[in-house]
Design an enzyme around this catalytic site. Structure first.
Site, PDB file in Angstrom:
ATOM      1  N   CYS A   1      -0.390  34.926  62.940  1.00 52.69           N
ATOM      2  CA  CYS A   1       0.346  35.469  62.341  1.00 52.69           C
ATOM      3  C   CYS A   1       0.036  36.463  60.364  1.00 52.69           C
ATOM      4  O   CYS A   1      -1.371  35.924  60.321  1.00 52.69           O
ATOM      5  CB  CYS A   1       1.481  36.133  62.270  1.00 52.69           C
ATOM      6  SG  CYS A   1       2.288  37.372  62.164  1.00 52.69           S
TER       7      CYS A   1
ATOM      8  N   LYS B   1       1.693  26.120  61.985  1.00 54.35           N
ATOM      9  CA  LYS B   1       1.232  27.718  61.582  1.00 54.35           C
ATOM     10  C   LYS B   1       1.158  27.559  60.019  1.00 54.35           C
ATOM     11  O   LYS B   1       1.626  26.235  58.974  1.00 54.35           O
ATOM     12  CB  LYS B   1       1.934  28.372  61.175  1.00 54.35           C
ATOM     13  CG  LYS B   1       1.917  29.886  60.670  1.00 54.35           C
ATOM     14  CD  LYS B   1       3.122  30.883  60.456  1.00 54.35           C
ATOM     15  CE  LYS B   1       2.969  32.413  59.873  1.00 54.35           C
ATOM     16  NZ  LYS B   1       3.724  33.720  60.489  1.00 54.35           N
TER      17      LYS B   1
ATOM     18  N   GLU C   1       3.170  35.109  68.695  1.00 54.35           N
ATOM     19  CA  GLU C   1       4.096  34.214  68.001  1.00 54.35           C
ATOM     20  C   GLU C   1       5.520  34.125  68.143  1.00 54.35           C
ATOM     21  O   GLU C   1       5.790  35.447  68.639  1.00 54.35           O
ATOM     22  CB  GLU C   1       4.560  34.267  66.199  1.00 54.35           C
ATOM     23  CG  GLU C   1       4.615  33.745  65.046  1.00 54.35           C
ATOM     24  CD  GLU C   1       4.547  34.040  64.211  1.00 54.35           C
ATOM     25  OE1 GLU C   1       5.089  33.548  62.671  1.00 54.35           O
ATOM     26  OE2 GLU C   1       4.366  35.470  63.858  1.00 54.35           O
TER      27      GLU C   1
END
Length: 266
Positions: free
Chosen positions: A146, A110, A44
């Protein structure tokens, strides 16, 4: 469909300059290609590390930075996954994974934003909403980023969509117990979804200020039974693993958690 994919996790420390980070992608993609990998995964925020004004660095998916990544993927002949930032409404960005290589050009935004441990990602980042699964080298690959790794339902949805492997680029925040949580969560999500998990974190930076999540390293590959197949330490490096996806079908026959689970109304 293929039953084997070779994956390299490029555990780098991205910096503040997108052009310099492209050089890291080029170097590690070439090394992964030399190792015979089908897929190389970067963390990321590969485009530009957290901890600064990311909005001014955001570019569209057809912009100069993303096209440079496409050129690297084309030159090396493998699929590249790299975290970047794309423009969004209300002066925010989206935290985007670019997935590009032979026969694939896709992106994932995300979904779960890191509003935790004193950091508010949602101040500058708009959430995505759509899961992504694509075919890479004959294997169904899903994507998460993440903080997504703390939410089992996303991984179960990716399993429902046919994912055999889920790739998780990250810029994991440091702190007491955070490395242990990272490892535990990767193994748990493998068990929840009965998929392989390949989670690539930023390496631990030499120095860090503030509360921005920068990375702790410890990139990891887990099997559908939660077995750790390989893991790095905190320093920059590359982990290359052969993933044999026939294990996914075998595990799902003996441990059909996706089939057996119950759905509850919110």
């Amino acid at each position: 469909m293929s039953d084997t994919i070779r994956v390299s996790l490029a555990q780098i420390t991205s910096g503040e300059h997108p052009a310099e980070n492209l050089e890291l992608i080029d170097t590690h993609a070439r090394a992964a290609a030399h190792a015979g990998s089908d897929l190389v995964v970067f963390p990321e925020a590969t485009m530009r590390c957290f901890g600064g004004p990311i909005r001014k660095f955001a570019q569209p998916l057809d912009g100069e930075w993303a096209n440079a990544v496409r050129d690297i993927a084309s030159a090396t002949g493998i699929t590249v996954v790299a975290g970047m930032f794309t423009p969004a409404a209300e002066d925010r960005v989206t935290n985007t994974l670019l997935v590009t290589g032979p026969g694939v050009d896709a992106s994932y935004d995300k979904i779960h934003l890191f509003d935790a441990f004193g950091f508010a990602e949602s101040d500058t980042v708009a959430p995505g909403s759509e899961p992504l699964v694509v075919d890479i080298a004959g294997v169904r690959v899903g994507f998460a980023t993440c903080y997504d790794i703390r939410f089992p339902a996303l991984f179960q949805k990716l399993g429902d969509l046919g994912a055999e492997l889920v790739v998780v680029p990250a810029s994991w925040g440091s702190g007491d117990g955070k490395i242990e949580q990272w490892t535990l969560l990767a193994r748990a999500r493998a068990l929840d979804s009965t998929t392989f998990i390949a989670a690539c974190d930023q390496a631990e930076p030499a120095a860090a200020e503030g509360n921005a999540p920068l990375g702790v390293g410890h990139s990891i590959v887990c099997s559908p039974t939660g077995e750790i197949l390989g893991q790095l330490d905190a320093t920059p490096g590359m982990l290359t693993i052969d993933i044999h996806t026939e294990l996914v079908d075998a595990v799902r026959k003996t441990l059909p958690v996706l089939k057996n689970r119950k759905h509850f109304d919110a």
